[in-house]
Design an enzyme around this catalytic site. Structure first.
Site, PDB file in Angstrom:
ATOM      1  N   GLU A  97      10.092  39.355  20.980  1.00  0.00           N
ATOM      2  CA  GLU A  97      10.430  39.415  19.550  1.00  0.00           C
ATOM      3  C   GLU A  97      11.406  40.559  19.359  1.00  0.00           C
ATOM      4  OE1 GLU A  97       6.142  38.039  17.665  1.00  0.00           O
ATOM      5  OE2 GLU A  97       7.045  39.920  17.038  1.00  0.00           O
ATOM      6  N   ASP A 127       5.602  46.367   7.141  1.00  0.00           N
ATOM      7  CA  ASP A 127       5.482  47.161   8.354  1.00  0.00           C
ATOM      8  C   ASP A 127       4.946  48.550   8.104  1.00  0.00           C
ATOM      9  OD1 ASP A 127       6.435  45.624  10.704  1.00  0.00           O
ATOM     10  OD2 ASP A 127       8.174  45.326   9.404  1.00  0.00           O
ATOM     11  N   TYR A 168       1.583  32.484  14.676  1.00  0.00           N
ATOM     12  CA  TYR A 168       1.332  33.912  14.871  1.00  0.00           C
ATOM     13  C   TYR A 168       0.185  34.285  13.958  1.00  0.00           C
ATOM     14  CZ  TYR A 168       2.656  38.937  15.179  1.00  0.00           C
ATOM     15  OH  TYR A 168       2.693  40.287  15.380  1.00  0.00           O
TER      16      TYR A 168
END
Lengths: 405, 284
Positions: free
Chosen positions: B59, B70, B185
């Site tokens: 990734e 994040d 994911y």
């Protein structure tokens, strides 16, 4: 572009105003956004919810506030008849509380136990801390470190009201970073936390919900102008950062073609001075996606968000509410801008002629009526949204005027 | 309703890699680094060394100024990359350079929508395919916004890998799995990258739930910091994703001015080797 039958029906069920708005959030947040949307839809259909808001606005906020004829300013400018919608007389000194009352009542209805919010200048943080104190809910306010340094009085007010103020040290350490950090908190505390967004931006349903809670401004103006002048106003002028006071004033009048609307963005040092010199997302930016919605943004060629500049900490957000982007594109509202200097001049003019120290945000709108009113006939009824009082700004104004306090 | 996924004419690197892992009877290691972190040269050295160090899929973070999903480690990586002048175009150049040396290891670009929006969706997809990108993970594009990029990507032949999270309930899962391709994911915690770690039993149950609803491989990420944690995930999922821990290791190799110290790339790759050891030994 074809003219819609009504300008007041948006957003669609997916949160779009034309191509703007939407729900651009991480999957973790998506169920929460849907939950807020459902709860809000149900609350709107419940007369008890509406009644509770009306009661709080009357007894606690002090509404309705006056639609005040600014006679001396009108004489001085020698044209349009100028009225101020006195949002600065609300409890906590700005329009922000209108939205906070609505959202805290919704959060309680949803059974949420903890409130988070972002703030730039601190006005929304203070309003949020205030309603959290009133309803005895724990409150965490995210505020950029840079803003904390320049808005110390508001930081102290929030703490007095029992809120925890968390300094944000990421990015440029201002409002957009505080919003990022609030979203990070929400993603981590999904079960019990309600995110009380302060402006008419963010993912659907926030832009529509905040607009609805702020529409009390325009609704009152409509009734008051009818009482005072027996007709509708001819033009409405308001400042725009995220744009909640402007959309609250404009929305009830969008379908009245005779009512002209002008929104004033922050031109900082001047829009022609480059992308970092201003905070005018519509006048000087282009559409992109940030904080859950598509809207006009200050961004570089590569889609990186730029840090805007304005003398007013409440306007230097790099985006704007999506409904404004749409109203701009279809031409229903005119978007203009005022520089720091024009704002400072208008700020002082208002203090001296009307005995009202306006917030620097509202002084941007004042700067526009200074330009506009003299060219208009005396029977032109112009309404300015005096969105906040300027006590919080006296330190930065003194600094700009070279006065040491 | 996976008609669109079937139609996606991607080059098949992701599917081939997961098939090979299945044949080997082991889970894969997915490593995340941010493009251009701490500078393009050092990033290139790390990127090119990843397959040999044991990364099965890569990734590559497309840096963004406002990475709101994040944690601090990847926020800082994004800012370092931007300060080093990284753009979407230079990110694609990195992929192109990698592809010239490695035809098999899948590369998935991970980031936020605005840089792609600014680039222009169609132009970005065309350039990404040309550069050798195999899939996209775009954090702020939930199924509700599929028309923006997901559907154009699938039509163009680029996999669109969706995140499923602990808040994705039964009612929502079909919407999340629809139009997902390559793999799913699973974000093992409700939170941001690089913070808390999930409980193994809970992850196992969540993977089983996903597996009962899709034939796609399931990779698990968020909060995996050590070879042992990676091994634990490798026992229950098709792949373990490690991001913040690698990015933190990289940040530890910077000097006071934020410049890469000699040996940084080797050190990061050494850590990836340890992670790969954990993943590869997990089912032994």
């Amino acid at each position: 572009m074809t003219r819609p039958n009504t300008f007041r029906s948006g957003p669609d069920e997916r949160g779009h105003f034309g191509i703007y708005g939407g729900r651009f959030v991480a999957e973790t947040l998506m169920p929460l956004i849907l939950e807020v949307e459902k709860a809000y839809r149900e609350a709107r259909a419940d007369p008890a919810f509406e009644g509770a808001i009306r009661e709080q606005l009357k007894q606690y906020v002090g509404r309705p506030n006056p639609l005040y004829y600014a006679e001396r300013l009108t004489e001085k400018l020698g044209g349009a008849k100028i009225y101020f919608k006195r949002e600065e007389l609300n409890h906590t000194g700005a329009h922000k509380i209108n939205n906070c009352i609505g959202q805290i009542l919704l959060a309680r209805r949803m059974g949420k136990k903890r409130i988070i919010a972002e703030t730039g200048a601190g006005q929304h943080g203070v309003a949020t801390a205030t309603v959290c104190a009133l309803f005895d809910m724990p409150c965490v306010i995210y505020m950029g470190e840079t803003d904390i340094a320049r808005q110390q009085p508001n930081v102290f007010r929030m703490k007095l009201l029992g809120a925890e103020v968390v300094p944000v040290t990421s990015g440029a350490r201002t409002l957009k970073d505080a919003m990022n950090e609030a979203l990070r908190d929400w993603v981590t505390n999904v079960a019990d936390t309600y995110y009380l967004i302060g402006t008419a931006a963010g993912p659907h349903p926030y832009p529509a919900m905040v607009r609805d809670f702020q529409s009390v401004i325009g609704d009152e103006v409509r009734v008051q102008m009818q009482e005072l002048e027996g007709r509708l106003p001819d033009s409405l002028v308001a400042c725009v950062g995220g744009g909640s006071n402007a959309i609250g004033l404009f929305h009830p009048f969008l379908d009245d073609p005779s009512v002209q609307m002008v929104a004033v963005e922050a031109a900082g040092h001047g829009i022609d001075k480059g992308p970092l010199a201003h905070a005018a997302s519509i006048t000087g930016g282009r559409p992109g996606v940030l904080h859950g919605n598509r809207t006009y943004l200050l961004q570089d060629e590569d889609g990186q968000i730029l840090e805007g500049h304005s003398i007013s900490a409440g306007l230097d957000y790099p985006g704007v509410g999506p409904e404004h982007s749409w109203l701009h594109d279809i031409g229903r509202v005119e978007y203009v801008s005022a520089t720091d200097q024009e704002t400072l001049d208008a700020f002082q003019l208002c203090a001296r002629t009307e005995g009202i120290i306006p917030a620097l945000e509202s002084a941007h709108a004042l700067a526009e009526i200074v330009k506009r009113a003299p060219k208009l006939p005396k029977d032109h009824l112009m309404v300015l949204c005096l969105s906040g009082r300027g006590d919080k700004d006296i330190f930065s104004v003194a600094q700009h005027l070279g006065v040491k306090l | 309703m996976s008609a669109l996924n079937d139609k996606a004419v991607d080059n098949g690197r992701i599917a081939r890699r997961f098939a090979a892992l299945k044949a080997e009877g082991r889970a894969g290691l997915v490593t995340f680094i941010t493009a251009g972190d701490p500078d393009l040269e050092t990033c290139r050295a790390v990127l090119h060394g990843l397959p040999a160090a044991g990364a099965d899929l890569i990734e590559l973070g497309l840096p963004f100024s406002d990475p709101m999903a994040d944690g601090p480690a990847i926020q800082a990586a994004s800012l370092r990359a931007l300060h080093a002048g990284t753009t979407a175009r230079k990110t694609l150049d990195l992929v192109r350079g990698f592809r010239a040396t490695d035809a098999d290891t899948p590369i998935i670009l991970m980031g936020y929508y605005n840089p792609i929006h600014a680039y222009g969706v169609d132009r970005f997809l065309a350039d990404a395919i040309e550069a050798g990108v195999d899939g996209l993970i775009v954090v702020d594009l939930p199924p509700e916004e599929d028309e923006e990029l997901c559907i154009p990507a699938l039509k163009a032949g680029v996999n669109f890998i969706r995140l499923a999270t602990p808040t994705t309930d039964e009612k929502r899962l079909p919407a999340v799995l629809q139009n997902t391709s390559g793999f799913v994911y699973y974000v093992s915690i409700a939170g941001i990258t690089g913070t808390a770690s999930a409980d193994n039993a809970a992850v196992g149950a969540a993977v089983d739930r996903l597996k009962s609803r899709t034939d796609l491989p399931v990779a698990v990420g968020f909060g995996i910091k050590t070879p042992e944690q990676a091994a634990n995930i490798a026992r229950v999922a098709d792949a373990a994703v490690v991001g913040s821990a690698i990015v933190t290791r990289l940040a530890d190799g910077l000097d006071a001015d934020g410049k890469a110290r000699p040996g940084l790339a080797e050190d990061v790759l050494g850590f990836v080797r340890e992670l790969a050891g954990g993943v590869r030994g997990a089912r032994a």
